[in-house]
Enzyme design. Structure first.
Site, short mmCIF file in Angstrom:
data_model
loop_
_atom_site.label_atom_id
_atom_site.label_comp_id
_atom_site.label_asym_id
_atom_site.label_seq_id
_atom_site.Cartn_x
_atom_site.Cartn_y
_atom_site.Cartn_z
N HIS A 13 4.12 11.23 -4.46
CA HIS A 13 4.42 12.18 -3.38
C HIS A 13 5.82 12.71 -3.66
O HIS A 13 6.48 12.39 -4.30
CB HIS A 13 4.70 11.24 -2.04
CG HIS A 13 4.68 12.17 -1.08
ND1 HIS A 13 5.69 12.72 -0.44
CD2 HIS A 13 3.33 12.24 -0.08
CE1 HIS A 13 5.21 13.39 0.58
NE2 HIS A 13 4.02 12.97 1.07
N ASP A 27 -3.13 8.41 1.61
CA ASP A 27 -4.60 8.74 1.17
C ASP A 27 -4.98 7.55 0.34
O ASP A 27 -6.26 7.61 0.15
CB ASP A 27 -4.57 10.09 0.41
CG ASP A 27 -4.20 11.08 1.22
OD1 ASP A 27 -3.19 12.03 0.86
OD2 ASP A 27 -4.90 11.59 2.04
C1 SDX Z 1 -0.28 14.34 0.78
O1 SDX Z 1 3.69 16.94 1.27
C2 SDX Z 1 3.12 16.24 2.18
O2 SDX Z 1 3.95 15.46 2.95
C3 SDX Z 1 1.52 15.82 1.89
C4 SDX Z 1 1.30 14.70 2.45
C5 SDX Z 1 1.15 14.82 4.33
O3 SDX Z 1 1.14 14.08 5.22
O4 SDX Z 1 0.98 16.30 4.39
O5 SDX Z 1 2.06 13.45 2.72
C6 SDX Z 1 -0.23 14.39 2.40
O6 SDX Z 1 -0.76 15.39 0.43
C7 SDX Z 1 -0.33 12.98 0.04
C8 SDX Z 1 -0.39 13.38 -1.39
C9 SDX Z 1 -1.82 13.26 -1.72
N1 SDX Z 1 -2.09 13.60 -3.29
C10 SDX Z 1 -2.66 12.74 -3.99
O7 SDX Z 1 -2.34 11.48 -3.78
C11 SDX Z 1 -2.85 13.39 -5.53
C12 SDX Z 1 -2.07 12.75 -6.63
N2 SDX Z 1 -0.64 12.86 -6.61
C13 SDX Z 1 -0.13 13.96 -7.08
O8 SDX Z 1 -0.89 14.91 -7.79
C14 SDX Z 1 1.48 14.16 -6.88
O9 SDX Z 1 2.00 12.83 -6.87
C15 SDX Z 1 1.71 14.86 -5.66
C16 SDX Z 1 1.05 16.27 -5.67
C17 SDX Z 1 1.35 14.30 -4.56
C18 SDX Z 1 3.21 15.28 -5.73
O10 SDX Z 1 3.45 16.15 -6.85
P1 SDX Z 1 4.93 16.84 -7.26
O11 SDX Z 1 6.12 16.05 -6.38
O12 SDX Z 1 4.97 18.02 -7.39
O13 SDX Z 1 5.08 15.79 -8.34
P2 SDX Z 1 4.51 16.02 -9.94
O14 SDX Z 1 3.36 16.50 -9.81
O15 SDX Z 1 5.92 16.77 -10.52
O16 SDX Z 1 4.62 14.63 -10.64
C19 SDX Z 1 6.09 14.24 -11.07
C20 SDX Z 1 5.67 13.34 -12.30
C21 SDX Z 1 4.88 14.17 -13.28
O17 SDX Z 1 4.92 13.54 -14.50
P3 SDX Z 1 6.41 14.36 -15.35
O18 SDX Z 1 5.80 15.70 -15.48
O19 SDX Z 1 7.60 14.41 -14.63
O20 SDX Z 1 6.40 13.60 -16.59
O21 SDX Z 1 4.81 12.14 -11.84
C22 SDX Z 1 3.47 12.33 -12.47
C23 SDX Z 1 3.38 13.62 -12.88
O22 SDX Z 1 2.63 13.74 -14.10
N3 SDX Z 1 2.47 12.01 -11.41
C24 SDX Z 1 1.41 11.29 -11.25
C25 SDX Z 1 0.98 11.28 -10.35
N4 SDX Z 1 1.58 11.91 -9.46
C26 SDX Z 1 2.58 12.43 -9.99
N5 SDX Z 1 1.03 10.60 -12.64
C27 SDX Z 1 -0.16 9.97 -12.44
N6 SDX Z 1 -0.69 9.89 -11.18
C28 SDX Z 1 -0.28 10.53 -10.33
N7 SDX Z 1 -0.84 10.50 -9.05
#
Ligand code: SDX
Length: 439
Positions: A319, A377
């Site tokens: 998140h 989720d």
């Molecule tokens: C919702 O914003 C909100 O409040 C949203 C929400 C709401 O109520 O409105 O809470 C609802 O959207 C919840 C999130 C649902 N999405 C998912 O579950 C999809 C999987 N998660 C991600 O894609 C990700 O974690 C996000 C999109 C939720 C957050 O993205 P960020 O904050 O931009 O984080 P990032 O993509 O920069 O990731 C940070 C690091 C990365 O590695 P590095 O580049 O730093 O080495 O963490 C890794 C990412 O590769 N990473 C993951 C991961 N999520 C982040 N690695 C593996 N699995 C994951 N799920």
């Protein structure tokens, strides 16, 4: 940049100090403003005028684009407050419609206020009968989010008496209509996908029971709402109601900042929520659990999630704000167990995979170091599937619940004297000026 004490500043974010920024050996003073809780903000509204520079923050990881008194998240503590009330206390002690009142008006309703509000919402649950004709244009197998984007936007073609955003009374009616009609349109989208007749709202049922009967009743026999399921879904709606300036809420605010009518703004929010990185994650998380299939295959997928080149992520994990356990996921997991127990699905193999995947991920250095925890989720898909909803409807249910958050934030924006049309700038990296080639 140096930060030091200064005089009080603008209301609703009093400046208690200022920051000094040095750009090209020129020092500029920027106001630092404080809210009631949470991080201070550095007001950069005059930065371009003072320095000729923009700020740069793709994804808005460090950018506040508004003042708000509705919802607060402490990502490190894993805390979520709706108008100051912790989400777990609201989920346990009240109902979704009372939370709608709280988000819209800032206080929990008295008994009399709740009864009046419930009557208002109930009386808006029907949609214009001509809306039924929109459905015939969609394929039966159209994704219901496509139907929601189209039909919610089309509401503005019927309700001209609540599209003037400068009229407080019209803003209120539009808010009530949106909250009331979203379940009806969502249920119609589901019925249309089944080829079953639309079921009209019933005024004798509470908000969530009414939604369940519009989804699952058929004209040929009586439908009895399961109180355990209705209570669980009502709690799930509470968990999804609002969440600060997430992507879809920011979309609604940006659309609203141009003066677009509220129905069009909510339609834009639905479109943004559809993405798998946002509200579409509940559908993607269940598909992921299905793909994993058995506990034995979990290590293979955890390994893939840690390999950047795979492009695979554990859906339902991570998140932008929560760097601790999403407080909603805790309530969601508890609700998941209650529903599966009530429906006799205790041995759902996908729940076993989910619980083991969570256990393994929470012990894995990669997820610990990146502070990746289950989000709302992760367990919602298993729960909604057990309730009988098809996977394609999961994000629609998220949109039904989030509508009150979107509309409360939209109203707050319209009524904020500081608000202007949203118009970000850019860091241009394209070609410099060049002339069209001579013939
Ligand atoms: C919702 O914003 C909100 O409040 C949203 C929400 C709401 O109520 O409105 O809470 C609802 O959207 C919840 C999130 C649902 N999405 C998912 O579950 C999809 C999987 N998660 C991600 O894609 C990700 O974690 C996000 C999109 C939720 C957050 O993205 P960020 O904050 O931009 O984080 P990032 O993509 O920069 O990731 C940070 C690091 C990365 O590695 P590095 O580049 O730093 O080495 O963490 C890794 C990412 O590769 N990473 C993951 C991961 N999520 C982040 N690695 C593996 N699995 C994951 N799920």
């Amino acid at each position: 940049m140096n930060v030091h004490e200064t005089k009080p500043g603008k209301a609703g974010g009093a400046a208690k100090q200022s920051a000094t920024l040095t750009v090209d050996n020129k020092q500029v003073q920027l106001e630092v403003r404080s809210g009631s809780i949470g991080p201070d903000v550095i007001d950069v509204g005059n930065l371009y005028r003072q320095t000729g520079c923009f700020t740069y923050d793709p994804g808005f990881t460090s950018t506040a684009n508004c003042r708000s008194a509705i919802t607060f998240i402490d990502g490190d503590k894993g805390e979520l407050l709706y108008r100051g009330y912790p989400i777990d206390q609201l989920a346990e002690n009240t109902n979704f419609l009372a939370v709608c009142y709280l988000l819209l008006y800032g206080e929990l309703p008295t008994n009399a206020e709740f009864i009046a509000f419930r009557r208002t919402i109930t009386n808006h649950t029907m949609v214009h009968e001509q809306m039924t004709r929109f459905f015939t244009g969609y394929r039966r197998d159209a994704h219901p989010m496509a139907v929601m984007v189209g039909n919610v936007g089309a509401l503005s073609s019927f309700y001209h008496d609540s599209t003037d955003i400068n009229d407080q009374a019209q803003r209120e009616v539009a808010s009530h209509r949106m909250i009331a009609k979203m379940p009806t349109i969502a249920a119609m989208a589901y019925k249309y996908s089944l080829g079953q007749p639309f079921i009209y709202p019933r005024n004798d049922l509470d908000y969530t029971s009414n939604f369940l009967q519009m989804c699952f009743a058929v004209p040929s026999e009586p439908y009895l709402v399961n109180p355990v399921i209705s209570r669980a879904l009502d709690r799930i709606f509470i968990l999804h109601a609002d969440h600060e300036q997430n992507a879809s809420t920011s979309t609604v605010r940006l659309a609203g900042s141009s003066g677009a009518n509220p129905f069009a703004c909510i339609s834009a929010g639905i479109a943004c929520l559809w993405g798998p990185a946002h509200g579409g994650a509940n559908e993607a998380a269940l598909n992921m659990l299905r793909e994993i299939g058995t506990v034995e295959r979990i290590p293979e997928f955890v390994k893939k999630a840690k390999d950047k080149s795979s492009g695979f992520r554990l859906m339902g994990f991570g998140h932008r704000v929560y760097k601790n356990y999403d407080p909603r996921a805790k309530v969601m997991q508890k609700t998941c167990h209650e529903v599966l127990d009530a429906l006799g699905h205790r041995d759902d193999p996908l729940l076993k995979v989910a619980l083991e995947l969570e256990r393994i991920a929470l012990q894995d250095e990669y997820f610990i170091e990146k502070k990746l925890y289950p989000n709302i989720d992760f367990y919602s898909g298993i729960t909604l599937r057990a309730m009988g909803f098809p996977i394609e409807l999961f994000t629609v249910l998220f949109a039904v619940a989030r509508t009150v958050g979107w509309i409360a934030q939209w109203k707050e924006m319209i009524e904020d004297p500081e608000q202007r049309i949203g118009r970000p700038r850019q860091l241009y990296i394209g070609p410099k000026r060049r002339d069209f080639p001579a013939a």
